[in-house]
Design a protein around this motif. Structure first.
Motif, PDB file in Angstrom:
ATOM      1  N   MET A   1       0.844  -1.162   0.000  1.00 47.99           N
ATOM      2  CA  MET A   1       0.000   0.000   0.000  1.00 47.99           C
ATOM      3  C   MET A   1       0.886   1.221   0.000  1.00 47.99           C
ATOM      4  O   MET A   1       1.276   1.682   1.053  1.00 47.99           O
ATOM      5  N   PRO A   2       1.254   1.688  -1.143  1.00 49.21           N
ATOM      6  CA  PRO A   2       2.084   2.889  -1.202  1.00 49.21           C
ATOM      7  C   PRO A   2       1.252   4.170  -1.132  1.00 49.21           C
ATOM      8  O   PRO A   2       0.091   4.186  -1.518  1.00 49.21           O
ATOM      9  N   LEU A   3       1.868   5.196  -0.607  1.00 50.94           N
ATOM     10  CA  LEU A   3       1.321   6.549  -0.678  1.00 50.94           C
ATOM     11  C   LEU A   3       2.251   7.325  -1.598  1.00 50.94           C
ATOM     12  O   LEU A   3       3.461   7.372  -1.367  1.00 50.94           O
ATOM     13  N   VAL A   4       1.691   7.897  -2.646  1.00 49.57           N
ATOM     14  CA  VAL A   4       2.476   8.582  -3.671  1.00 49.57           C
ATOM     15  C   VAL A   4       2.198  10.076  -3.614  1.00 49.57           C
ATOM     16  O   VAL A   4       1.046  10.495  -3.548  1.00 49.57           O
ATOM     17  N   ARG A   5       3.257  10.849  -3.653  1.00 52.27           N
ATOM     18  CA  ARG A   5       3.130  12.295  -3.777  1.00 52.27           C
ATOM     19  C   ARG A   5       3.916  12.717  -5.010  1.00 52.27           C
ATOM     20  O   ARG A   5       5.091  12.357  -5.154  1.00 52.27           O
ATOM     21  N   ILE A   6       3.262  13.457  -5.896  1.00 57.11           N
ATOM     22  CA  ILE A   6       3.913  13.956  -7.107  1.00 57.11           C
ATOM     23  C   ILE A   6       3.826  15.473  -7.101  1.00 57.11           C
ATOM     24  O   ILE A   6       2.746  16.039  -6.945  1.00 57.11           O
ATOM     25  N   ASP A   7       4.971  16.123  -7.243  1.00 58.96           N
ATOM     26  CA  ASP A   7       5.066  17.576  -7.360  1.00 58.96           C
ATOM     27  C   ASP A   7       5.718  17.887  -8.693  1.00 58.96           C
ATOM     28  O   ASP A   7       6.797  17.368  -8.985  1.00 58.96           O
ATOM     29  N   ALA A   8       5.062  18.724  -9.492  1.00 60.41           N
ATOM     30  CA  ALA A   8       5.604  19.046 -10.806  1.00 60.41           C
ATOM     31  C   ALA A   8       5.454  20.541 -11.082  1.00 60.41           C
ATOM     32  O   ALA A   8       4.458  21.160 -10.712  1.00 60.41           O
ATOM     33  N   LEU A   9       6.448  21.086 -11.736  1.00 64.46           N
ATOM     34  CA  LEU A   9       6.478  22.505 -12.076  1.00 64.46           C
ATOM     35  C   LEU A   9       5.779  22.734 -13.410  1.00 64.46           C
ATOM     36  O   LEU A   9       5.969  21.974 -14.360  1.00 64.46           O
ATOM     37  N   GLY A  10       4.960  23.804 -13.475  1.00 66.84           N
ATOM     38  CA  GLY A  10       4.289  24.162 -14.720  1.00 66.84           C
ATOM     39  C   GLY A  10       3.389  23.053 -15.222  1.00 66.84           C
ATOM     40  O   GLY A  10       3.383  22.739 -16.403  1.00 66.84           O
ATOM     41  N   CYS A  11       2.625  22.486 -14.340  1.00 61.41           N
ATOM     42  CA  CYS A  11       1.890  21.271 -14.638  1.00 61.41           C
ATOM     43  C   CYS A  11       0.388  21.504 -14.506  1.00 61.41           C
ATOM     44  O   CYS A  11      -0.080  21.932 -13.455  1.00 61.41           O
ATOM     45  N   LEU A  19       0.802  11.717 -14.989  1.00 58.72           N
ATOM     46  CA  LEU A  19       1.931  11.280 -14.160  1.00 58.72           C
ATOM     47  C   LEU A  19       1.463  10.312 -13.078  1.00 58.72           C
ATOM     48  O   LEU A  19       2.120   9.295 -12.809  1.00 58.72           O
ATOM     49  N   GLY A  20       0.330  10.614 -12.464  1.00 58.56           N
ATOM     50  CA  GLY A  20      -0.220   9.706 -11.460  1.00 58.56           C
ATOM     51  C   GLY A  20      -0.534   8.339 -12.041  1.00 58.56           C
ATOM     52  O   GLY A  20      -0.257   7.304 -11.430  1.00 58.56           O
ATOM     53  N   ARG A  21      -1.114   8.320 -13.231  1.00 56.10           N
ATOM     54  CA  ARG A  21      -1.421   7.058 -13.909  1.00 56.10           C
ATOM     55  C   ARG A  21      -0.142   6.286 -14.215  1.00 56.10           C
ATOM     56  O   ARG A  21      -0.067   5.066 -14.029  1.00 56.10           O
ATOM     57  N   ALA A  22       0.903   6.997 -14.655  1.00 57.94           N
ATOM     58  CA  ALA A  22       2.181   6.349 -14.952  1.00 57.94           C
ATOM     59  C   ALA A  22       2.758   5.675 -13.713  1.00 57.94           C
ATOM     60  O   ALA A  22       3.200   4.520 -13.764  1.00 57.94           O
ATOM     61  N   VAL A  23       2.737   6.387 -12.599  1.00 60.39           N
ATOM     62  CA  VAL A  23       3.286   5.818 -11.361  1.00 60.39           C
ATOM     63  C   VAL A  23       2.450   4.628 -10.906  1.00 60.39           C
ATOM     64  O   VAL A  23       2.999   3.591 -10.515  1.00 60.39           O
ATOM     65  N   GLN A  24       1.129   4.747 -10.964  1.00 64.18           N
ATOM     66  CA  GLN A  24       0.265   3.647 -10.537  1.00 64.18           C
ATOM     67  C   GLN A  24       0.494   2.399 -11.382  1.00 64.18           C
ATOM     68  O   GLN A  24       0.592   1.285 -10.864  1.00 64.18           O
ATOM     69  N   GLU A  25       0.593   2.570 -12.688  1.00 63.65           N
ATOM     70  CA  GLU A  25       0.837   1.429 -13.576  1.00 63.65           C
ATOM     71  C   GLU A  25       2.210   0.810 -13.299  1.00 63.65           C
ATOM     72  O   GLU A  25       2.352  -0.414 -13.303  1.00 63.65           O
ATOM     73  N   ASP A  37      -5.336  -0.208  -5.154  1.00 62.33           N
ATOM     74  CA  ASP A  37      -4.455   0.259  -4.074  1.00 62.33           C
ATOM     75  C   ASP A  37      -3.852   1.573  -4.567  1.00 62.33           C
ATOM     76  O   ASP A  37      -2.720   1.628  -5.027  1.00 62.33           O
ATOM     77  N   HIS A  38      -4.644   2.623  -4.516  1.00 60.62           N
ATOM     78  CA  HIS A  38      -4.357   3.849  -5.268  1.00 60.62           C
ATOM     79  C   HIS A  38      -4.533   5.066  -4.368  1.00 60.62           C
ATOM     80  O   HIS A  38      -5.654   5.574  -4.206  1.00 60.62           O
ATOM     81  N   PHE A  39      -3.442   5.527  -3.767  1.00 59.63           N
ATOM     82  CA  PHE A  39      -3.475   6.679  -2.882  1.00 59.63           C
ATOM     83  C   PHE A  39      -2.403   7.661  -3.340  1.00 59.63           C
ATOM     84  O   PHE A  39      -1.213   7.365  -3.253  1.00 59.63           O
ATOM     85  N   GLN A  40      -2.840   8.810  -3.864  1.00 60.02           N
ATOM     86  CA  GLN A  40      -1.908   9.774  -4.445  1.00 60.02           C
ATOM     87  C   GLN A  40      -2.277  11.194  -4.047  1.00 60.02           C
ATOM     88  O   GLN A  40      -3.459  11.536  -3.925  1.00 60.02           O
ATOM     89  N   ILE A  41      -1.243  12.014  -3.899  1.00 56.44           N
ATOM     90  CA  ILE A  41      -1.385  13.452  -3.691  1.00 56.44           C
ATOM     91  C   ILE A  41      -0.654  14.101  -4.863  1.00 56.44           C
ATOM     92  O   ILE A  41       0.568  13.940  -5.002  1.00 56.44           O
ATOM     93  N   SER A 117      -2.029   3.754   9.261  1.00 56.20           N
ATOM     94  CA  SER A 117      -3.435   3.677   9.632  1.00 56.20           C
ATOM     95  C   SER A 117      -4.215   4.075   8.390  1.00 56.20           C
ATOM     96  O   SER A 117      -4.079   5.194   7.890  1.00 56.20           O
ATOM     97  N   LEU A 118      -5.031   3.169   7.885  1.00 55.97           N
ATOM     98  CA  LEU A 118      -5.762   3.400   6.649  1.00 55.97           C
ATOM     99  C   LEU A 118      -7.168   3.938   6.892  1.00 55.97           C
ATOM    100  O   LEU A 118      -7.983   3.993   5.982  1.00 55.97           O
ATOM    101  N   GLY A 119      -7.432   4.313   8.128  1.00 59.70           N
ATOM    102  CA  GLY A 119      -8.728   4.866   8.492  1.00 59.70           C
ATOM    103  C   GLY A 119      -9.234   4.253   9.782  1.00 59.70           C
ATOM    104  O   GLY A 119      -8.713   3.253  10.268  1.00 59.70           O
TER     105      GLY A 119
END
Length: 130
Positions: A1-11, A19-25, A37-41, A117-119
């Protein structure tokens, strides 16, 4: 269960979603995570109200197309699996979002079952939970 955070400039939202789809795949392909199992910021920075900094380090020429991908996950994966993940994220980021592989900066932070803690205020991964 990963938690993903993506920060991108000029996006814009479309590129962030790509980008989120790329990381999830890539997480599914390289590490076997299920699709739901899809948790992203996802955060885009416009350079005025928020920005990201980048430099040329270890011979990688980054530019304003940079995307930082921070993944927090439970530990225990071998280096070869992590390398496969980095490679697949870079490939899919280029395919889905047009982000050049040199601008895909990935970091993994590992932790243990007790660190989630997932909730509901529960530690779902611990065996001793009520």
């Amino acid at each position: 269960m990963p938690l993903v955070r993506i920060d991108a400039l000029g996006c814009d939202v479309q590129r962030l979603e790509a980008l989120g789809r790329a990381v999830q795949e890539a997480l599914g392909a390289a590490m076997g995570y299920p699709e739901d199992d899809h948790f992203q910021i996802l955060t885009g920075h416009d350079g005025e109200r928020g920005t990201v900094r980048h430099g040329t380090y270890l011979g990688v020429q980054r530019d304003d197309g940079i995307g930082y991908v921070a993944i927090t996950l439970r530990g225990g994966r071998p280096p070869a699996q992590k390398r496969a993940l980095y490679r697949r994220i870079a490939e899919l980021a280029q395919e889905h979002a047009g982000t050049e592989p040199r601008n895909v900066f990935v970091t993994l932070t590992e932790n243990t079952d007790a660190d989630w803690s997932l909730g509901n205020g529960e530690a779902q991964f611990l065996d001793d939970r009520p």
